[in-house]
Design an enzyme around this catalytic site. Structure first.
Site, mmCIF file in Angstrom:
data_model
loop_
_atom_site.group_PDB
_atom_site.id
_atom_site.type_symbol
_atom_site.label_atom_id
_atom_site.label_comp_id
_atom_site.label_asym_id
_atom_site.label_seq_id
_atom_site.Cartn_x
_atom_site.Cartn_y
_atom_site.Cartn_z
ATOM 1 N N LYS A 60 0.850 -1.182 0.000
ATOM 2 C CA LYS A 60 0.000 0.000 0.000
ATOM 3 C C LYS A 60 0.892 1.240 0.000
ATOM 4 C CE LYS A 60 -3.659 -2.329 2.585
ATOM 5 N NZ LYS A 60 -4.717 -2.333 1.556
ATOM 6 N N ARG B 112 -9.685 -12.403 1.057
ATOM 7 C CA ARG B 112 -10.499 -13.443 0.436
ATOM 8 C C ARG B 112 -9.776 -14.797 0.419
ATOM 9 N NH1 ARG B 112 -10.986 -10.073 -4.964
ATOM 10 N NH2 ARG B 112 -10.959 -8.487 -3.332
#
Length: 491
Positions: A272, A347
């Site tokens: 990030k 996920r």
């Protein structure tokens, strides 16, 4: 703080602060309030006139009553228009008046609000929840407590009869919300995968739940390659948490609640960047926080359902061991996943958790995750997205959320969008195109549930608030706990 109902009539109640709810454009005072106004030498009418109080939803005002009165201060709270009042309007009103009463240094507080649909028990529970949640303050990391007003010692709810059980239920649920808030608010050097496992151990010990903590080696034996692929870049060990509440007697139904447990998400090798809000990635375990909060509440409520609380907890970090973009992982159901973005790691952990949950033979599975920024773009900061393979579960969760005042919006499960997840060298990629990103994330998860009714909640927006909002103070909200409890107990 002691919350109770009282049989003392409104006109005879005495204490520091008397709080009264008024509807917008209500016109003249009711006969009872007119009598109270006479008793207080016109204080109510003067306050309404001088403060130009209109009864708008969430508005509140207070004034000192003349010396010699049995009530020291009067507090008015707006309920909005009568025809549009919702149950959550009472919860928010209770929050507003409780905050104002604390500011006004009321140690004892009487609350008179309307009864919701002739249901005194639900009304008492809701008011108690609003006051409890609003007055909670997390000062763990401050060297000095920043107090605003004195603490309220006792709240009495007027005109509701004896609602001891309802208030006890509110406090049990609130205790779960507080746990979730504290877990989500704490930074990653305080809450780690080990901390989440220890929290589960404490809940199991305190309330008699069964607990299984799977270590890395256990997960390897079960073939949890997706979860362990995320975990392999971190120095701290992963923890797969399985906490089980079992009722006395035969359970009415068996449920699984899965919470995403990324205690910090650096993004992995797809790190990030600046301005990405990386400092807030401590909240990426908001699903696990809500799951554990719900476990604490349900363990106290003791409903006639069996509930399995599951989280594949880890950090997503960068090291020489971290997964690379382009790697292929194999989940515990045998499906292969090409990693085209290491920052879509949640996920992957949920995939193996879903496979594990379905093998338990439960009647329904709900997963809760701070999964996608796309969901925040679509629904904003206050609404969670809901995807489901089963309309009954979707309806149950929607109703549970409405009762809790936690907003959900059902999103489409557009099967055609799965085309964007197809890989030329594996069964699927872990991310699809940018458009419809929250939908493709849900479709990815769907590949790991064969037959069990399932729903996915993307709570990336509402787990945190930057400013005071209703009964939520700035910071972690504990979103999801009350909805999950309502769903599990079947209200």
């Amino acid at each position: 703080m002691d919350v109770r109902t009282t049989g003392t009539p409104l006109l005879e109640w005495s204490g520091d602060g008397l709080a009264i709810g008024l509807f917008e454009d209500n016109g003249a005072l009711s006969a009872e309030l007119a009598t109270l106004d006479e008793k207080l030498s016109g204080t109510l009418k003067e306050l309404i006139a001088e403060a130009e109080f209109k009864g708008k939803d969430g508005s509140s005002v207070a004034t000192r009553v003349g010396s010699g009165s049995a009530v020291r201060k009067i507090i008015l709270v707006g309920l909005g228009k009568a025809e549009s009042m919702k149950l959550d309007s009472l919860r928010r009103a209770a929050a507003a008046l409780a905050r104002l009463a604390k500011k006004e240094k009321c140690k004892t507080l009487g609350i008179s609000l309307p009864i919701w649909h002739d249901n005194a028990a639900l009304t008492a529970q809701t008011i108690a929840e609003g006051a409890e949640l609003a007055l909670y303050k997390d000062t763990r990391f401050k060297s000095e407590a920043d107090e605003n007003g004195s603490s309220i010692e006792q709240i009495e709810l007027l005109g509701l009869g004896d609602q001891t059980a309802a208030i006890a239920l509110a406090r049990q649920i609130a205790s779960g919300v507080f746990l979730a808030r504290e877990l989500v608010a704490a930074p990653a050097n305080y809450v780690t995968p080990i901390t989440l496992a220890e929290t589960a151990e404490a809940i199991a010990h305190d309330h008699g739940l069964a607990l299984e903590i799977l270590e890395r080696e256990d997960c390897e034996k079960l073939g949890m390659g997706a979860f362990l692929g995320v975990a392999q870049g971190a120095d701290l060990p992963p923890k797969f948490i399985h906490l089980t509440y079992t009722p006395d007697g035969k359970p009415r139904r068996k449920l699984a609640i899965i919470g995403k447990g990324l205690t910090f998400d650096s993004g992995g090798l797809n790190i990030k960047g600046a301005g990405s809000g990386i400092e807030m990635m401590k909240t990426d375990m908001g699903g696990a926080g809500a799951m554990l909060g719900a476990a604490k509440a349900i363990a106290q409520i003791k409903p006639d359902v069996e509930v399995h609380f599951i989280s594949a907890a880890t950090e997503n970090m960068i090291s020489g061991h971290a997964i690379h973009p382009g790697d292929i992982l194999t989940a515990s159901n045998g499906k292969t996943i090409e990693i085209n973005n290491t920052d879509a790691e949640g996920r992957l952990t949920l995939a193996d958790a879903l496979v594990f949950a379905e093998k338990l033979g439960v009647d329904a599975i709900v997963d809760l995750a701070t999964l996608t920024g796309a969901c925040v773009i679509a629904l904003g900061d206050e609404i969670a997205g809901l995807w489901s393979s089963d309309p009954d579960i979707a309806n149950q969760l929607t109703q549970a959320g409405e009762l809790a005042g936690e907003k959900l919006w059902q999103m489409p499960m557009e099967e055609k969008y799965f085309e964007g997840l197809k890989s030329p060298i594996a069964d699927m990629k872990n991310t699809g195109p940018r458009p419809g990103g929250s939908i493709t994330a849900a479709l990815f998860l769907k590949q790991f549930v064969k037959e069990t009714p399932w729903a996915h909640l993307d709570v990336a927006g509402p787990v945190w608030t930057e400013k005071e909002n209703g009964y939520n103070s700035p910071g972690a909200t504990g979103y999801g706990v009350r909805t999950l409890v309502n769903w599990a107990i079947g209200v």
